[in-house]
Design a protein around this motif. Structure first.
Motif, PDB file in Angstrom:
ATOM      1  N   GLN A 279      -2.279  -6.894  -0.370  1.00  0.00           N
ATOM      2  CA  GLN A 279      -2.480  -6.057  -1.541  1.00  0.00           C
ATOM      3  C   GLN A 279      -3.857  -6.293  -2.154  1.00  0.00           C
ATOM      4  O   GLN A 279      -4.522  -5.340  -2.584  1.00  0.00           O
ATOM      5  CB  GLN A 279      -1.386  -6.309  -2.580  1.00  0.00           C
ATOM      6  CG  GLN A 279      -1.478  -5.427  -3.816  1.00  0.00           C
ATOM      7  CD  GLN A 279      -1.445  -3.937  -3.497  1.00  0.00           C
ATOM      8  OE1 GLN A 279      -0.822  -3.501  -2.525  1.00  0.00           O
ATOM      9  NE2 GLN A 279      -2.122  -3.141  -4.310  1.00  0.00           N
ATOM     10  N   HIS A 280      -4.288  -7.559  -2.199  1.00  0.00           N
ATOM     11  CA  HIS A 280      -5.644  -7.843  -2.691  1.00  0.00           C
ATOM     12  C   HIS A 280      -6.682  -7.110  -1.847  1.00  0.00           C
ATOM     13  O   HIS A 280      -7.645  -6.545  -2.382  1.00  0.00           O
ATOM     14  CB  HIS A 280      -5.920  -9.350  -2.661  1.00  0.00           C
ATOM     15  CG  HIS A 280      -5.206 -10.129  -3.726  1.00  0.00           C
ATOM     16  ND1 HIS A 280      -4.878  -9.595  -4.947  1.00  0.00           N
ATOM     17  CD2 HIS A 280      -4.773 -11.429  -3.751  1.00  0.00           C
ATOM     18  CE1 HIS A 280      -4.265 -10.516  -5.681  1.00  0.00           C
ATOM     19  NE2 HIS A 280      -4.191 -11.627  -4.974  1.00  0.00           N
ATOM     20  N   ARG A 282      -6.282  -4.350  -0.117  1.00  0.00           N
ATOM     21  CA  ARG A 282      -6.218  -2.915  -0.397  1.00  0.00           C
ATOM     22  C   ARG A 282      -6.972  -2.585  -1.685  1.00  0.00           C
ATOM     23  O   ARG A 282      -7.686  -1.577  -1.773  1.00  0.00           O
ATOM     24  CB  ARG A 282      -4.760  -2.460  -0.498  1.00  0.00           C
ATOM     25  CG  ARG A 282      -3.988  -2.546   0.823  1.00  0.00           C
ATOM     26  CD  ARG A 282      -2.605  -1.932   0.690  1.00  0.00           C
ATOM     27  NE  ARG A 282      -1.750  -2.292   1.821  1.00  0.00           N
ATOM     28  CZ  ARG A 282      -0.817  -3.244   1.790  1.00  0.00           C
ATOM     29  NH1 ARG A 282      -0.568  -3.907   0.660  1.00  0.00           N
ATOM     30  NH2 ARG A 282      -0.115  -3.518   2.867  1.00  0.00           N
ATOM     31  N   GLU A 283      -6.790  -3.429  -2.693  1.00  0.00           N
ATOM     32  CA  GLU A 283      -7.470  -3.195  -3.968  1.00  0.00           C
ATOM     33  C   GLU A 283      -8.987  -3.331  -3.812  1.00  0.00           C
ATOM     34  O   GLU A 283      -9.758  -2.533  -4.376  1.00  0.00           O
ATOM     35  CB  GLU A 283      -6.937  -4.184  -5.014  1.00  0.00           C
ATOM     36  CG  GLU A 283      -5.480  -3.922  -5.398  1.00  0.00           C
ATOM     37  CD  GLU A 283      -4.863  -5.068  -6.181  1.00  0.00           C
ATOM     38  OE1 GLU A 283      -5.550  -6.101  -6.375  1.00  0.00           O
ATOM     39  OE2 GLU A 283      -3.696  -4.941  -6.596  1.00  0.00           O
TER      40      GLU A 283
END
Length: 330
Positions: A279-280, A282-283
């Motif tokens: 997720q990091h 992707r951000e």
């Protein structure tokens, strides 16, 4: 398939590295085959080649720690609709990228959109910057962060992410020309390292103090800056371009209650759930896509030009990253 292979630890030249042909590997269960388009040359790559990195693989070994490419085949259990996706090849220590094609676990192949050259550099430096800013401290907007070695690519990502979080930043560089460039770009406070750096920081900050010091140099600069830190402040060391240890005066360590810690991306990521890491990324990829995160590129080279590329990457006077444009030659 072409690949760059390290045969002997030492100088980053053709005396120790060779361009070889390797067979294309079919992806197994849960894997994907990725045609690598772009892969950067990082300082950590040069350290590994020299035998001085925290990971020392058995030789011979194929090189390259991160990159971006396109899925060209999938193994059992992976949706065939993923073929054609642009994906990150993340720094796992075993998924190498200075090669035309690699096979990686499908769960680590994170789909991304945007400029392949910028995305190829996403795996190490931007995540390192994010982890150092947010992984160990809970700073509030307006907090002061200082960083040494502030002309590096990692420092550029720290600057962008700190600005986005509302932190104020002191950039410390070693050359006046680097300072001028950063000031022109709108950096908050830029200082040139020297024997009076502690006094210059005090003058710049007034009564404020540094809450987080991100140190890429070590030596007397770190010692001096520790005297300008907040009580309970944190010093994070992630490299030492000066080749000197981190040294803190005992009164600052004791009476300011400073916390000194090292940062290696692998150790930090291993402490997190895999989906959190994904997720990091992707951000951060979204921030690359919208231009928030961007690194200057000095030059790109084909794998066949590796001698010239590695010499360029090792130069202290370069002003940007050096990349292998691999897909362009296939």
């Amino acid at each position: 398939m072409k690949a760059l292979q390290l045969t002997t630890y030492g100088a980053a030249t053709s005396a120790n590295i060779e361009l070889i042909d390797v067979p294309a590997t079919e992806p197994g269960d849960g894997q994907v085959a990725v045609a690598v388009d772009v892969a950067p040359i990082n300082p950590s790559d040069l350290l590994l080649i020299a035998g001085h990195y925290g990971y020392r693989p058995s030789l011979p070994t194929i090189l390259g720690a991160e990159g971006v490419g396109r899925i060209v085949a999938v193994g059992a259990g992976v949706d065939a609709g993923r073929i054609g996706e642009q994906v990150l090849v993340l720094p796992t220590l075993t998924d190498t990228t200075w090669r035309e094609q690699t096979v990686i676990d499908a769960t680590t192949a994170i789909a991304v959109d945007g400029d392949p050259a910028q995305l190829a550099m996403l795996g190490i430096n931007p995540m390192t910057a994010w982890g150092m800013l947010h992984g160990f401290t809970d700073l509030t907007p307006g907090a002061w962060v200082a960083q040494t070695g502030a002309s590096s690519a990692t420092a550029g990502y720290v600057r962008a992410l700190a600005r986005r979080a509302g932190f104020r930043l002191v950039d410390i560089v070693r050359r006046p020309e680097s300072a001028a460039s950063l000031r022109d770009s709108g950096a908050d406070v830029v200082l040139v390292d020297g024997p009076d750096i502690a006094a210059e920081v005090k003058q710049a900050l007034g009564r404020d103090t540094i809450d987080l010091l991100i140190d890429g140099v070590g030596g007397p600069t770190t010692t001096a800056l520790a005297s300008r830190m907040s009580v309970g402040g944190t010093i994070i060391s992630y490299t030492s371009r000066g080749g000197q240890p981190v040294s803190i005066d005992i009164p600052d360590l004791i009476f300011r209650g400073l916390v000194v810690r090292g940062f290696w991306l692998k150790h930090w990521q291993d402490s997190l759930p895999p989906e959190t890491v994904a997720q990091h990324y992707r951000e951060l990829a979204a921030l690359v896509a919208d231009g928030t995160l961007h690194a200057t590129i000095d030059a790109t080279y084909a794998l066949t030009e590796f001698d010239t590329a590695l010499a360029h990457a090792a130069r202290r006077d370069r002003t940007g990253k050096v990349l292998f444009a691999i897909g362009a030659q296939s």
